[in-house]
Design an enzyme around this catalytic site. Sequence first.
Site, PDB file in Angstrom:
ATOM      1  N   HIS A 189       0.738  -1.409   0.002  1.00 35.95           N
ATOM      2  CA  HIS A 189      -0.032   0.109  -0.027  1.00 35.95           C
ATOM      3  C   HIS A 189       0.871   1.222  -0.068  1.00 35.95           C
ATOM      4  CE1 HIS A 189       0.631  -0.579   4.227  1.00 35.95           C
ATOM      5  NE2 HIS A 189       0.178   0.459   4.537  1.00 35.95           N
ATOM      6  N   HIS A 212       1.517   3.810   1.906  1.00 34.03           N
ATOM      7  CA  HIS A 212       2.164   4.582   3.030  1.00 34.03           C
ATOM      8  C   HIS A 212       3.442   4.758   2.996  1.00 34.03           C
ATOM      9  CE1 HIS A 212      -1.853   3.913   5.915  1.00 34.03           C
ATOM     10  NE2 HIS A 212      -1.882   4.964   5.085  1.00 34.03           N
ATOM     11  N   ASP A 232       5.994   4.381   5.037  1.00 31.17           N
ATOM     12  CA  ASP A 232       6.659   3.402   5.715  1.00 31.17           C
ATOM     13  C   ASP A 232       6.685   2.028   4.807  1.00 31.17           C
ATOM     14  OD1 ASP A 232       4.039   3.297   6.632  1.00 31.17           O
ATOM     15  OD2 ASP A 232       4.868   2.089   8.416  1.00 31.17           O
ATOM     16  N   HIS A 233       6.267   2.151   3.763  1.00 27.34           N
ATOM     17  CA  HIS A 233       6.058   1.028   2.697  1.00 27.34           C
ATOM     18  C   HIS A 233       6.586   1.318   1.353  1.00 27.34           C
ATOM     19  CE1 HIS A 233       3.609  -1.505   5.661  1.00 27.34           C
ATOM     20  NE2 HIS A 233       3.303  -0.105   6.270  1.00 27.34           N
ATOM     21  N   HIS A 235      -7.588  -1.243   5.810  1.00 26.52           N
ATOM     22  CA  HIS A 235      -6.307  -0.239   6.136  1.00 26.52           C
ATOM     23  C   HIS A 235      -6.306   1.033   5.129  1.00 26.52           C
ATOM     24  CE1 HIS A 235      -2.794   1.148   8.126  1.00 26.52           C
ATOM     25  NE2 HIS A 235      -1.995   1.316   7.035  1.00 26.52           N
ATOM     26  N   ASP A 286      -0.126  -4.018   6.129  1.00 25.05           N
ATOM     27  CA  ASP A 286      -0.759  -3.438   7.147  1.00 25.05           C
ATOM     28  C   ASP A 286      -2.106  -4.028   7.545  1.00 25.05           C
ATOM     29  OD1 ASP A 286       1.585  -2.127   7.851  1.00 25.05           O
ATOM     30  OD2 ASP A 286       0.806  -0.126   7.791  1.00 25.05           O
ATOM     31  N   HIS A 288       4.937  -4.771  10.748  1.00 23.27           N
ATOM     32  CA  HIS A 288       5.149  -4.192  11.907  1.00 23.27           C
ATOM     33  C   HIS A 288       5.226  -5.201  13.252  1.00 23.27           C
ATOM     34  CE1 HIS A 288       4.670   0.072  10.598  1.00 23.27           C
ATOM     35  NE2 HIS A 288       3.644  -0.549   9.771  1.00 23.27           N
TER      36      HIS A 288
HETATM   37 FE    FE Z   1       2.799   0.634   8.028  1.00 23.15          FE
HETATM   38 ZN    ZN Z   2       0.057   1.536   6.564  1.00 25.73          ZN
END
Ligand code: FE
Ligand code: ZN
Length: 266
Positions: A54, A56, A58-59, A113, A146, A184
Amino acid sequence: MEILRLPVLDDNYVFLLFDPATKTAAVVDPAVHAPVLEALADRDATLVTIFNTHHHGDHVGANAKLRAQFPDVEIYASEADRGRIPGQTVALNEGDRVSFAGYEAEVFFVPGHTRGHIAYYFAPQANPAGNLETGDLETGELFCGDTLFAGGCGRLFEGTPAQMLDSLSKFRSLPDSTRVWCAHEYTESNLRFALTVDGKNRALSDRAIAVRAMRSRGESTVPSTIGLEKETNPFMRWDDLAIQALLETSDPVRAFAKLRGRKDMF
Ligand code: FE
Ligand code: ZN
């Protein structure tokens, strides 16, 4: 295929798939580039594929930098995320098949998410090179970003409880032995919450104790397995009678929504 887990940022995991036969690698959700480049250099590997779950940061944070180093890399992500994945080259939908080094994965569309979230599932399969003694995928491997976490699930930023329940249902129908590579390390706090809604579940309390011990030794709790999540993760147990009784509803979507609401406040 070798699967490496690279801990980055506060609690993210980046997964590197390495095929020793071809010296090629794929990376799942590269948040940052330095540890990925280091792991590639250690193995003298060429990065051929980025699998994003996805949009975000942090991905997808290292997509551009990795592409600069490996200009031919394919960047797979959701069709529904077009326009918000740096460098995306392939747009994926439910049921699509993708491959890396001859290994095949199936794409699940798992909104909740985020509205475009996808997951990658490698069913158990033989090493495509065929002539090596190792490298078979003996268990299934699920890279779920996530959506599902060990002991929990992602927050509903762009989706509804009904969508998330539907997405997690897809995972629930996978074989129990499937390994769950979530993005995570949230397990310890997830299980603390789980105990507040499913405290009489013996498998859950046993797991919470084991996880606390693992974390105090600095060990990772990822991957989990689908079987363990079905037994101990309340977000995979929306039809459990004890949980429904506590939440005062027998409607799965309402139960799931209440559960997610409680977790958001926890
Ligand atoms: Fe994340
Ligand atoms: Zn995320």
